[in-house]
Each structure stands twice: as C-alpha cells, then as structure tokens.
Design an enzyme around this catalytic site. Structure first.
Site, PDB file in Angstrom:
ATOM      1  N   HIS A   1       0.603  79.192 -27.827  1.00  0.00           N
ATOM      2  CA  HIS A   1      -0.397  79.732 -26.921  1.00  0.00           C
ATOM      3  C   HIS A   1       0.217  79.846 -25.544  1.00  0.00           C
ATOM      4  O   HIS A   1       0.872  78.931 -25.068  1.00  0.00           O
ATOM      5  CB  HIS A   1      -1.617  78.803 -26.859  1.00  0.00           C
ATOM      6  CG  HIS A   1      -2.435  78.834 -28.099  1.00  0.00           C
ATOM      7  ND1 HIS A   1      -3.193  79.913 -28.458  1.00  0.00           N
ATOM      8  CD2 HIS A   1      -2.604  77.918 -29.077  1.00  0.00           C
ATOM      9  CE1 HIS A   1      -3.805  79.656 -29.616  1.00  0.00           C
ATOM     10  NE2 HIS A   1      -3.462  78.451 -30.008  1.00  0.00           N
TER      11      HIS A   1
ATOM     12  N   CYS B   1       0.275  84.920 -26.272  1.00  0.00           N
ATOM     13  CA  CYS B   1      -0.533  85.818 -25.459  1.00  0.00           C
ATOM     14  C   CYS B   1       0.186  86.040 -24.141  1.00  0.00           C
ATOM     15  O   CYS B   1       0.764  85.101 -23.593  1.00  0.00           O
ATOM     16  CB  CYS B   1      -1.909  85.195 -25.186  1.00  0.00           C
ATOM     17  SG  CYS B   1      -2.826  84.867 -26.681  1.00  0.00           S
TER      18      CYS B   1
END
Lengths: 512, 382
Positions: B151, B193
């Site tokens: 992440h 991301c």
C-alpha cells in the site's frame, strides 16, 4: 463544609495572600526551570554522536595514493650478442615506450638490483621462464637496430600488458573514460577482490548409482593442489573445504547420431543452475567462494563430453565460469568403480590450479605452474587494486558525510578511518623498500578496514526528528502546552513590576 | 619506418579508439540480483504476497539463483488460519499453480521486513552477524531488479502498518548505493497506489523506474477468488507476469520496450509510468533478461591450449623461489569472524546514550517531571 472550602479556594484565587502569591510564582518558575535545564540535556542526548573525521585527507586520498604508488622492476639482459652497443640501443628504444605512471620497467646494467633477467642466448625452445630468468626466443639479426627492435617488441609483449592494464585502471578511476565501454575480459572473469578466499572442492555424483563413489582427496590435494596454494600465499589466504554430493540431477544430454553423448553449449548454464543447490555461496561475507567441482555423470550417460559453440568437444572436458569457479566432467571406466583414480584427480587439480590463476587475475596463463614473475605480477595487481579501492572507499565516505549532515559517526568509525589512513601510509613507506609482500599485506589490511568503515552498521542512525515531524507532531504538541505557561509568566512579571513600582512610590511617599 | 614506432603508433591509435568509442548496445553487467519485497501483512493483503511470489517464480525460471534473490515477505498468508488451502498461495483463481510451493527461500520474513532493514540491505550497512543470505552482495557489475508492492500513497509506501518509507529515502539509499559502487544498473518497479510518485525524487544515474499508477490514482486488483475470499493478484503485476510467462524464456531477445509497449491502460485500469531520463541506454536495446534473467557466461577459450594437462606437479620442495613461512592454507575453521575481534570490543562498548530508543522517551520523561513537580509542591501545602 464544601461551600466553605469553595469559598476559601475562590478567595485564595481572587484575593491571594502573600504566601499564595509566592507559591504560585514558584510553581510557574519551576516549570520554566525544568524547561530551561531540560532542553539542553535533551538536545545533547538527541543528537547522535558525530565524531570528527579527517575529511580533507580523505577527500584527497585518491590523489595522494596515486601519486605515491610507484613500482618499478629492473630487468637485466644476459648473453647479449654484441655487448655494449646493442644494450645501449635496446635501452634507448625501451625508454621511449609509454610506461605507466604506476609501474615502470627499466633495463639496467648491474645485476645487483635486477628483479628479472632476460637471457638472449636461447634459440631453440619457446619463450619460457626459469625462476627469475626469462629465456627469450627471438630471431637473431646482424643489423643492431633491427635486433634491438625485435628484442624490445618481445619484451613489450611480456611486460607491456601489465602497464597498459594499470593505465586503463587509472583512467577508469579518474573518470576519463566513457562509461559505456565494453569491459576487459579480465574484469568479467576475475573473482571479486578480497584478501581471503574460500575454496570449495566438490564431487558431484549423478543419480543412477547404487553404490557410493569417493575420491582419494587428501593425498591428491597435498601432492597437486596444496603446493600451488602455498606458493600463492603472499597473494591471498585460502580456506579450503570439500564435500561429496550424491544423487545430483544429471545434465541434459544430447545423443549424436553416432552414439556419442554431448552436452550442448547452450545447456551449460543450466547445468550450473542445477548444481547451484549443492554449491552454496560462502557463509562468511568477507571470503568470496571459488567453486571447483568434479561431476561424474550417471553411468548410462557416459562417456559424456562438453561441447563448445562450434559443436566440437572441449579437450579438457571442463568449463570455467567467470567469477564463480569451474566444473570438470569425469567419465569413469565401468559402473562398478567405487573411487576416482589418482591420475584423474591429478588431471583435475591441474585444471583447477590453472583456473584458479585465471580467476585471481592472471591472464594468458598457459600453464598451471606458477613462476616468480607471475606471482609478482599478481601481487602488483592486487596492490594496485586494493590501494585504489581503499582510496575510493575513503573518499566516498567523505563525500557521504558531507552530503548528509545529520548522520551519526560513532567513535569506531573514526578509529577505523584513522587506522585505514595509517595503514596506507605504512604501505607507502614499504613501497620504498620494494618489498611487495609487505606492501600487499598493508594494503590488504587497509582495504579490509576501509570496508568495515564504509559499511559500519551504525551509520544509518540519524536525528530522529525529521522536518515534517517538527511541524506535524512537535508543534501541535508543545504549542498548546506553552500557552498557559507564557501567560502565567507574563502575569507574574507584570504583578512583580507593579509591586516594585508600588514600593518605589511608597518609599518616595515616605521619604517626603 | 621502425617496427617499434609503427607498433606503438598502431597501439596508441587503437587505445584512443577504445577509449572514445561509445557502445550503447551491450550491457556490461556480470551478474544479476533481485530484491523482491511485499510491504504489507494481514490476510486481506493476500494479493501483495501473491504479486511478489509470482515475480519470484518468473525470475527463478529465467535463471537467477536463490542466492542472488532477496525475498522479503510478511509470510503470514500460507499458514494463516483463514487460508482454506493451507501452505499454498495462489495468484490466480483457477489455482493451477501454487506459488508457495516447497522450495522458496524467504530471506526476511514477518516483522523483519521494516524500513530500517530494507535501507540497511540496500546500502550494505547490515549488522555484523547478518548471514550471507540476508546481504545484498553486489558489486559495480551487478544489475539489480527491485520490485516493491504494498500500500502506498503520494511519495510514500507503507511498511506493515507501522511505518512508511518516503520517496526521498528511497532516492538517498539508491544514491548511496551508487557512491559505493554497488550496482551497474537498477530496474525499480513499484506496484502500489500512486506508485509513480515513488520514483519522482531519484537522482542517481543508471536507474530505470516503473510505477503502476499515476499520482492521485489507485492501482487496482485483478480478480478475487471466491473460495479464498480476497483478491489474489493485482492488475499491473498480472499483466507483467502474463508477458513474462508466455513470451519470455532464458534465451529470449525481447526488450523492455516490448514489455512497456504491451501495457494496455484499459486492461490495467491505471496509468503506468516509466522514468527513463536517468537511464543511458535506449529501451529498445535493453533485454528483459538483462534484469529478469541471469548472466552465465561460460568461458571456453581458456582451454584452447591444454598442453599443460600433461605437465607433472611440482615437488613440494620449491626451488623456484622462496616459499612463504605461513602456508596460507587453513584447514577446518575453528571460529568464525576471527578478524573482527579488535572492533568487537569497540562495538559492544558503544554508549547506551547513543541508542535512538532512549531518545524517543526523553521528551516524555521531561514532561512527566514538569507535571509532577508542581503537583508535589501543591500537595505539600495542604
């Protein structure tokens, strides 16, 4: 009772007695004392120790090392046909050759301080070394100039490549070369530099045997391999281990129309990957491993030959893997053999000794036998390499320290850096006496110490409050705390000034 | 014309030619390493482990041995109580290939995967007793593939829910590697991301960086397995693996340009980015196997002249030159690390005050005394 207490507390707040005021003042002051005393102590503890290093010396160390790294070899010519004139001619032509700034070879007249001798009387056998004497094979010529030229050319073939290599390394160090050059073959082949090596001798036995196959290792090693390692001891230290692995996955074999079994050239890398499970890297990060493996294929696959790119069998049936080691494939007589023959081991050790020399940096080695010149050349190469690498490490460290001002520099790093510089100076002194072994010992130690300095684990510690923490964490944390303290301090100061002023007016009133 | 002068002229001309030619096509590395890291833990981040294991398998298939792969995973998926298929990790809902298998070598597992250990691994400043399998033993001729997944956000990537690694730190670590000559070229791939922000601050030459999505957008997962219950692979990695598995083998001559041209924004559903300004070679000449495969040059010209095989061994008595007094051969090693005894003492006597953990508590200690002191004073009054 409660109400009375409340009245009392409200009264003490609104109408403080002198005692209350003093106490209140002490309370405020105590906070400020703790802050004033505590912050310097905290900052002193928070900043990681940053001992001073001799950054100037470290930044200039490459220049210093290179300007002091000067090695010379003296060569004396023996049995020169027409004494005086030819020798002078040879000397004058030789002195015009481009010598490296690090290493130069001089042709001298006295045999007292000669390192090598060149015997020009030889006419029959090929050029070879005997001890410190080179028996040069050359075509005699009546014309002195032509003869001198011929001798100089032959000598350049022997001594010149080393000088050119040092020049090349010097240019690489000074960034004078384009970064996209193809690498020297030697650089691709040579094991990473280290003062110590770990050699792993492995016997890999193929799958389809129902009995154990061993090898008479100890005697063969003592007889054929240990002398080579002993002779190489000034160059590097070797730690030797051996192992036998049974039931190894066999290599992919191609069977030719006439029944011979070959391993194709394209499949050779796959063999290494297959054997990789059994040939581990070194357990000590300071000692690179050099693998020497003997592979006995399964009996149905024998006699197995390795092939080169042109589909011809390789005469020695072995392959050299750059920076790794070599693998030699042995075919045994029949399936009931339970141990390798001593002759087979002798042959394998000859191959391994020669490969070891290639992997250590010797080039164009025709034989596994060491001679004095090759040993000296290896030592010189390693002196140059370790000196350059040490200097590079130190100057890289100086650059890093200047670039990251917050980085911790513990005391050990300071001690190691100073020790490295000291060892380099000692090696420079030893260079004056032309004692290659001692110089190499000092530069090896300097190299090990510089690596320890550069990769010291505690140099990752930095100040633990980065900029974003200052604004994101500490400001909202301490800001609101400081507000009542500042307010109370100001109030106290104002009150104190008011009292002082009142006292003064009182005193002036009374004096009137 | 003297033979000598002609030869020296020719040699100097050749030397000059050698010094000034620019060869852009050939890669100059001699070995390949891979650092594959998944920075997240917990069951619902199944796909990050599957991403890394998929790349790990590809890289092994293309020839990089386990000794040259550093695999960093939280490794809490295979034996997770919620795993319906114990000891297996699948990257595809058809469960055709078990990525976990029985011969993977995880070098940093569980809580060892931290920002500090990652930076130490890259810069080489690992603690003294770190085993060789946990070190990045590269040199100036090594090509390194760095693959990070997890992440992330704008200029950071999250490590195991406790800390994050910023893009500045990545750039500084890579610069240190460059200063210490620890790599020849690096291919940095990030599947998180806003991954393209991670390589924004890199300033070191010879680094090629690829990110899976632009700043402000997310990288999406590809599909979920209904039995496992969570997504099993991310889109960017899925299409990379598809390319590698179907079209690339050990001898492949496909280039990175082919790989990057195969990215289809409609399928990946995010905008991958490639940073090439620091990389000096043209992408159409960089082979995929320059980073995903391993160089294994076999040298056979050393064996053209094998007359030495018939020579006999030297006698033990060396008449050629004087032997060294120390044999230089060490039979079985008694203790390891016998060279570090002089610095070991120095290390253990380093001051406790130099430890950063104490520093983190000292402001709290200060505040505690600040509050306790007046309270004690007030109490005495009553």
């Amino acid at each position: 009772m409660n109400e009375k207490k409340q009245n009392i507390s409200r009264n003490t707040f609104l109408y403080p007695s002198l005692k209350d005021l003093r106490q209140r003042r002490w309370v405020t002051l105590s906070f400020w004392i703790v802050i004033i005393l505590g912050i310097p102590v905290w900052l002193k503890l928070a900043y990681p120790a940053r001992y001073t290093l001799p950054l100037e010396a470290m930044s200039n160390i490459i220049q210093d090392t290179l300007s002091n790294l000067k090695m010379t070899s003296n060569v004396k010519l023996l049995h020169v046909p027409d004494q005086a004139m030819v020798v002078e001619k040879i000397q004058s032509i030789w002195n015009e050759e481009p010598m490296s700034s690090i290493y130069s070879v001089r042709i001298v007249n006295e045999s007292v301080d000669a390192d090598y001798f060149v015997d020009l009387a030889n006419e029959t056998s090929a050029t070879h070394w005997e001890g410190r004497t080179l028996r040069l094979h050359w075509k005699k010529n009546d014309d002195t100039l032509e003869a001198a030229n011929e001798v100089v050319n032959k000598l350049w073939d022997i001594f010149g490549s080393e000088m050119q290599e040092y020049d090349y390394r010097l240019s690489v160090l000074k960034h004078e070369l384009s970064p996209n050059l193809p690498m020297l073959n030697e650089d691709k082949r040579v094991v990473p530099y280290s003062p110590r090596y770990h050699i792993l001798l492995s016997l890999l036995v193929g799958e389809q045997y129902d009995h154990l196959i061993t090898w008479p290792l100890k005697e063969a090693f003592q007889k054929h391999f240990a002398p080579v390692l002993q002779q190489l001891s000034p160059v590097a230290k070797f730690h030797v281990e051996s192992q036998i692995q049974f039931s190894v996955d066999d290599a992919p074999v191609r069977i030719e129309p006439d029944g011979t079994k070959r391993i194709a050239f394209d499949d050779l890398p796959r063999i290494v990957n297959n054997f990789g499970k059994f040939l581990p890297p070194s357990t000590n990060a300071d000692e690179p491993t050099i693998h020497f493996a003997i592979y006995i294929p399964s009996f149905p696959l024998q006699p197995l030959q390795l092939e080169d790119q042109t589909r011809q069998p390789i005469p020695s049936n072995s392959m050299l893997l750059p920076q790794w080691g070599s693998i030699y494939t042995v075919n045994i007589a029949n399936s009931s053999v339970s141990a390798l023959e001593p002759e087979q081991l002798e042959l394998s050790f000859h191959i391994f000794a020669r490969d070891l020399l290639l992997l250590l940096g010797a080039s164009h080695v025709q034989s596994w036998k060491l001679n004095a010149f090759l040993l000296d050349r290896l030592m010189r190469q390693r002196i140059v390499e370790s000196s350059m690498k040490t200097a590079e490490s130190l100057s890289g460290l100086a650059r890093l320290i200047r670039f990251i001002p917050n980085m911790a520099i513990p005391k050990e790093v300071q001690a190691l850096a100073l020790k490295t510089i000291q060892l380099l100076e000692k090696s420079r002194e030893a260079l004056h006496y032309n004692n290659l072994k001692l110089v190499l010992k000092y530069t090896n130690d300097a190299f090990s110490t510089s690596q320890k300095t550069l990769f010291h684990p505690s140099m990752v510690t930095m100040m633990y409050f980065p900029d974003e923490y200052k604004f994101g964490v500490y400001a909202p944390f301490f800001g609101p705390l400081l507000l009542p303290m500042i307010v109370s301090l100001l109030r106290d100061i104002r009150y104190y000034l008011k009292i002082r002023f009142k006292k003064q007016t009182h005193s002036t009133d009374e004096s009137r | 014309m003297h033979l000598r002068s002609l030869r020296s002229i020719v040699s100097t001309v050749l030397l000059f030619a050698l010094f000034f030619t620019k060869c852009t096509a050939e890669s100059t590395h001699t070995n390949n390493w891979a650092v594959l890291i998944s920075t997240s833990r917990f069951w619902f981040n199944y796909r990050h482990i599957a991403n890394v294991l998929g790349i790990y398998r590809s890289v092994k298939r293309l020839g990089i041995p386990d000794d040259q792969i550093i695999l960093m995973l939280a490794d809490d998926i295979a034996c997770n109580p919620r795993n319906m298929f114990p000891a297996s990790v699948f990257g595809n809902a058809d469960r055709a290939l078990d990525l976990y298998g029985d011969d993977i070598q995880v070098d940093y597992r569980g809580y060892e995967v931290t920002v500090e250990s990652f930076i130490r691994l890259l810069t080489g400043r690992v603690p003294e007793n770190t085993p060789v399998s946990k070190r990045l033993l590269t040199n100036e001729n090594s090509n390194i593939l760095i693959y990070m997944t997890g992440h992330g956000g704008d200029e950071f990537i999250k490590f195991q829910d406790a800390e994050d690694l910023s893009a500045h730190d990545i750039a500084d670590a890579l610069e240190q590697m460059h200063q210490h000559k620890r790599f020849n070229e690096i291919l940095f791939i990030a599947d998180t991301c806003q991954a393209n922000s991670l390589y924004k601050h890199i300033y070191t030459p010879n680094i090629l960086a690829v990110g899976s999505s632009e700043v402000g957008t997310s990288s999406l997962s590809h599909h979920a397995d209904t039995d496992i219950g969570v997504a099993v692979i991310d889109r960017f990695t899925f299409y990379n693996l598809e390319f590698l598995e179907t079209r690339v083998d050990i001898k492949s001559r496909l280039t990175l340009k082919d790989l990057f041209d195969s990215y289809d924004v409609n399928l990946i559903k995010s905008q991958p980015g490639v940073r090439t300004d620091l990389f000096h070679r043209d992408l159409s000449q960089v082979l995929i196997t320059d980073f995903f495969g391993n160089v294994r040059d076999i040298e056979l010209n050393a064996y053209e002249n094998v007359s030495f095989l018939q020579e006999s061994s030297p006698e033990n008595k060396l008449t050629v030159f004087s032997p060294a007094n120390d044999t230089g051969i060490v039979y079985p090693r008694a203790t390891s690390s016998n060279t570090q005894n002089d610095t070991a003492e120095l290390l253990t006597s380093s001051s406790i005050l130099g430890d950063s953990k104490i520093h983190k508590f000292s402001p709290f200690l200060a505040l505690l005394t600040v509050f306790l002191f007046p309270v004690l004073l007030l109490r005495s009054k009553r």
